[in-house]
Design a protein around this motif. Structure first.
Motif, mmCIF file in Angstrom:
data_model
loop_
_atom_site.group_PDB
_atom_site.id
_atom_site.type_symbol
_atom_site.label_atom_id
_atom_site.label_comp_id
_atom_site.label_asym_id
_atom_site.label_seq_id
_atom_site.Cartn_x
_atom_site.Cartn_y
_atom_site.Cartn_z
ATOM 1 N N UNK A 107 -4.146 14.400 12.948
ATOM 2 C CA UNK A 107 -4.372 13.268 13.855
ATOM 3 C C UNK A 107 -3.276 12.222 13.692
ATOM 4 N N UNK A 108 -2.959 11.887 12.452
ATOM 5 C CA UNK A 108 -1.942 10.867 12.185
ATOM 6 C C UNK A 108 -0.558 11.340 12.610
ATOM 7 N N UNK A 135 0.833 -1.198 0.000
ATOM 8 C CA UNK A 135 0.000 0.000 0.000
ATOM 9 C C UNK A 135 0.875 1.258 0.000
ATOM 10 N N UNK A 136 1.946 1.241 0.792
ATOM 11 C CA UNK A 136 2.876 2.376 0.811
ATOM 12 C C UNK A 136 3.421 2.615 -0.594
ATOM 13 N N UNK A 137 3.815 1.548 -1.264
ATOM 14 C CA UNK A 137 4.343 1.686 -2.626
ATOM 15 C C UNK A 137 3.297 2.295 -3.557
ATOM 16 N N UNK A 138 2.064 1.867 -3.412
ATOM 17 C CA UNK A 138 0.993 2.409 -4.241
ATOM 18 C C UNK A 138 0.748 3.882 -3.923
ATOM 19 N N UNK A 139 0.752 4.218 -2.650
ATOM 20 C CA UNK A 139 0.558 5.612 -2.260
ATOM 21 C C UNK A 139 1.725 6.485 -2.716
ATOM 22 N N UNK A 165 0.770 7.799 5.192
ATOM 23 C CA UNK A 165 1.070 7.907 6.622
ATOM 24 C C UNK A 165 0.343 6.833 7.423
ATOM 25 N N UNK A 166 -0.921 6.562 7.088
ATOM 26 C CA UNK A 166 -1.668 5.545 7.828
ATOM 27 C C UNK A 166 -1.057 4.166 7.618
ATOM 28 N N UNK A 167 -0.634 3.868 6.399
ATOM 29 C CA UNK A 167 0.015 2.577 6.138
ATOM 30 C C UNK A 167 1.340 2.484 6.898
#
Length: 115
Positions: free
Chosen positions: A86-87, A27-31, A49-51
């Motif tokens: 928040x994150x 997911x990080x790579x996709x983001x 950031x969430x990932x």
């Protein structure tokens, strides 16, 4: 520009699907692709950031949130700015709770003050 929007939406959907499957690194790579497609769009930073938080990579998450907040200034970004804040706070709290082991040494390496 329309190609970037299309690519952005495709990568966002892919990243979100990977995130929901617990594939946070992917997911990080996709983001990252979101950020590359539209570097001034704070959504990519927020999702990344969430990932990163899920991967317990809090320092990297802090940097990502701070970068995203640079682009989340207008009133149209109020919701995403709130998520980034928040994150950021969550990452800072978690990063502060990481215990760094203290290793005592009898001899310091050459070049360090021995006083």
């Amino acid at each position: 520009m329309a190609a970037n929007v299309t690519q952005f939406e495709k990568e966002k959907e892919l990243g979100n699907a990977l995130f929901k499957q617990g594939l946070y690194r992917e997911a990080v790579d996709s983001y990252d692709q979101l950020i590359t497609a539209q570097p001034q769009n704070p959504v990519g930073y927020s999702n990344k950031a969430m990932a990163l938080i899920k991967l317990a990579e809090y320092t990297h998450a802090i940097q990502t949130c701070q970068e995203g907040l640079r682009y989340a200034l207008g009133p149209e970004h109020a919701a995403i700015r709130s998520k980034l804040q928040y994150r950021l706070k969550l990452s800072q709290t978690e990063a502060g709770s990481i215990e760094i082991p203290v290793i005592e040494v009898d001899e310091l390496p050459a070049g360090y003050d021995r006083s």
